[in-house]
Design a protein around this motif. Structure first.
Motif, PDB file in Angstrom:
ATOM      1  N   VAL A   1       0.833  -1.202   0.000  1.00  0.00           N
ATOM      2  CA  VAL A   1       0.000   0.000   0.000  1.00  0.00           C
ATOM      3  C   VAL A   1       0.865   1.247   0.000  1.00  0.00           C
ATOM      4  CG1 VAL A   1      -1.740   1.294   1.298  1.00  0.00           C
ATOM      5  CG2 VAL A   1      -1.920  -1.193   1.116  1.00  0.00           C
ATOM      6  N   GLY A   2       2.016   1.194   0.659  1.00  0.00           N
ATOM      7  CA  GLY A   2       2.918   2.341   0.696  1.00  0.00           C
ATOM      8  C   GLY A   2       3.785   2.486  -0.532  1.00  0.00           C
ATOM      9  N   GLY A   3       3.652   1.539  -1.479  1.00  0.00           N
ATOM     10  CA  GLY A   3       4.454   1.584  -2.699  1.00  0.00           C
ATOM     11  C   GLY A   3       5.426   0.423  -2.786  1.00  0.00           C
ATOM     12  N   GLY A   4       5.676  -0.025  -4.000  1.00  0.00           N
ATOM     13  CA  GLY A   4       6.590  -1.132  -4.221  1.00  0.00           C
ATOM     14  C   GLY A   4       5.872  -2.465  -4.296  1.00  0.00           C
ATOM     15  N   SER A   5       6.541  -3.458  -4.834  1.00  0.00           N
ATOM     16  CA  SER A   5       5.927  -4.771  -4.983  1.00  0.00           C
ATOM     17  C   SER A   5       6.999  -5.837  -5.160  1.00  0.00           C
ATOM     18  CB  SER A   5       4.989  -4.795  -6.190  1.00  0.00           C
ATOM     19  OG  SER A   5       5.724  -4.652  -7.402  1.00  0.00           O
ATOM     20  N   ILE A   6       6.608  -7.076  -4.941  1.00  0.00           N
ATOM     21  CA  ILE A   6       7.446  -8.222  -5.279  1.00  0.00           C
ATOM     22  C   ILE A   6       6.562  -9.218  -6.009  1.00  0.00           C
ATOM     23  CG2 ILE A   6       9.013  -7.945  -3.326  1.00  0.00           C
ATOM     24  CD1 ILE A   6       7.539 -10.253  -1.944  1.00  0.00           C
ATOM     25  N   HIS A   7       7.157 -10.058  -6.824  1.00  0.00           N
ATOM     26  CA  HIS A   7       6.357 -11.073  -7.509  1.00  0.00           C
ATOM     27  C   HIS A   7       7.217 -12.292  -7.818  1.00  0.00           C
ATOM     28  CE1 HIS A   7       8.237  -9.177 -11.041  1.00  0.00           C
ATOM     29  NE2 HIS A   7       8.021 -10.326 -11.654  1.00  0.00           N
TER      30      HIS A   7
END
Length: 331
Positions: A209-215
């Motif tokens: 929610v605060g920004g950024g991601s992993i996948h």
């Protein structure tokens, strides 16, 4: 939607017996814990329109056995022009911890959030329900503690992005419509989603929610799971598999790609959990049910302890067949 006669309300004990379960007493939970198991609304036959309509007020099925009326929630939903629709109920959701509600407000159909115990409501931004979007085109979900709301719009794919709204501030984060949203993490700080890839595989995404991601692209056993739940660490995904054998729960680590050993769930193959969330460190709550809206239903709640490899029967309750629809806590 199939509606049964009034005598169908007596079916719940029979269904419980068929599952080999024992009906939970009304006082199974402490009166000091005013939390909701589910919300439901009654069904009435409209002779003029010759169809069943939601009627009366939304009701909460409390964990202490009581039923509580929510008078401020809209009985009927609306279409994209704001006109009430016959046969369609207003949008309603209960947080997994059973303490927070989100719903369409009666009168103006504004999306609002409030505590189960009552008190003032918090209005979500008007943009949460865009013009041209009706009640049936929104999938409304709360984070486990109810501090955030996720709205997935069920219109043409790729048209409207999913919104995540922080209740206290109204701050809104959008997620690309191409993602298939699976739900919040245990602390509500991330959203788990899947997305199909061009090579016919499915990738798992954790969107902060605060920004950024992993996948990561998981093995087929994870990609084909029946339901998912993301832990508070933002990397551990619990998932449930089914098929011809008993449903099983496992975990998948997004950072290492490791799949844990399975824990068998004491459920029939044709009645696997439809819903799951992390309820503590190493523990998962999994929910299975019989019946849909308009039918007598039995809901069974299990607690899975992955550390000990054990499953506990946490709760069992029924929903009357007189319902037009019902929504479980965490759904």
């Amino acid at each position: 939607m199939r509606h049964t006669s009034a005598t169908a309300a007596l079916l719940a004990p029979a269904v419980i017996g068929a599952l080999g379960l024992t009906p939970a007493p009304a006082s199974a939970a402490s009166p000091a814990s005013p939390t909701a198991r589910a919300a439901w609304i009654k069904s009435c036959y409209d002779k003029k329109h010759q169809e069943y309509d939601p009627c009366g007020h939304w009701r909460l099925r409390m964990r202490d056995g009581r039923e509580v009326t929510v008078r401020g929630a809209a009985t009927r939903g609306v279409d994209g022009r704001g006109r009430e629709r016959h046969g369609e109920d207003g949008t309603f959701a209960v947080s997994a911890d059973g303490r927070v509600l989100a719903y369409e407000r009666a009168g103006d159909h504004r999306l609002v959030v409030r505590r189960v115990t009552g008190g003032p409501v918090t209005e979500l931004p008007r943009s949460a329900m865009p013009k041209g979007i009706g009640s049936e085109e929104m999938n409304l979900r709360l984070s486990p503690s109810g501090d955030r709301v996720l709205i997935d719009y069920l219109n043409d794919p790729g048209e409207l992005p999913t919104k995540v709204i922080t209740v206290a501030t109204g701050k809104t984060m959008t997620l690309p419509a191409a993602y298939d949203v699976r739900g919040f993490s245990a602390d509500g700080d991330e959203v788990l989603a899947t997305r199909g890839k061009s090579d016919n595989t499915t990738a798992l995404y954790v969107l902060r929610v605060g920004g950024g991601s992993i996948h990561r692209t998981p093995p087929a056993i994870v990609a084909n799971a029946l339901t998912y739940a993301l832990a508070a660490d933002g990397t551990t995904v619990a998932f449930v598999t089914g098929g011809t054998n008993k449903p099983r729960a496992r975990t998948y680590d997004l950072t290492t790609g490791e799949v844990s050993a399975s824990v068998d769930l004491p459920l029939k193959p044709d009645l696997p959990p439809e819903l799951a969330w992390w309820s503590g460190e190493g523990r998962l709550t999994a929910v299975a049910r019989t019946g849909q809206g308009g039918e007598a239903a039995v809901v069974r709640v299990l607690t899975v302890d992955f550390t000990a490899g054990q499953v506990t029967k946490a709760d069992t309750y029924s929903i009357s067949s007189k319902n037009h629809t019902f929504n479980l806590a965490g759904e």
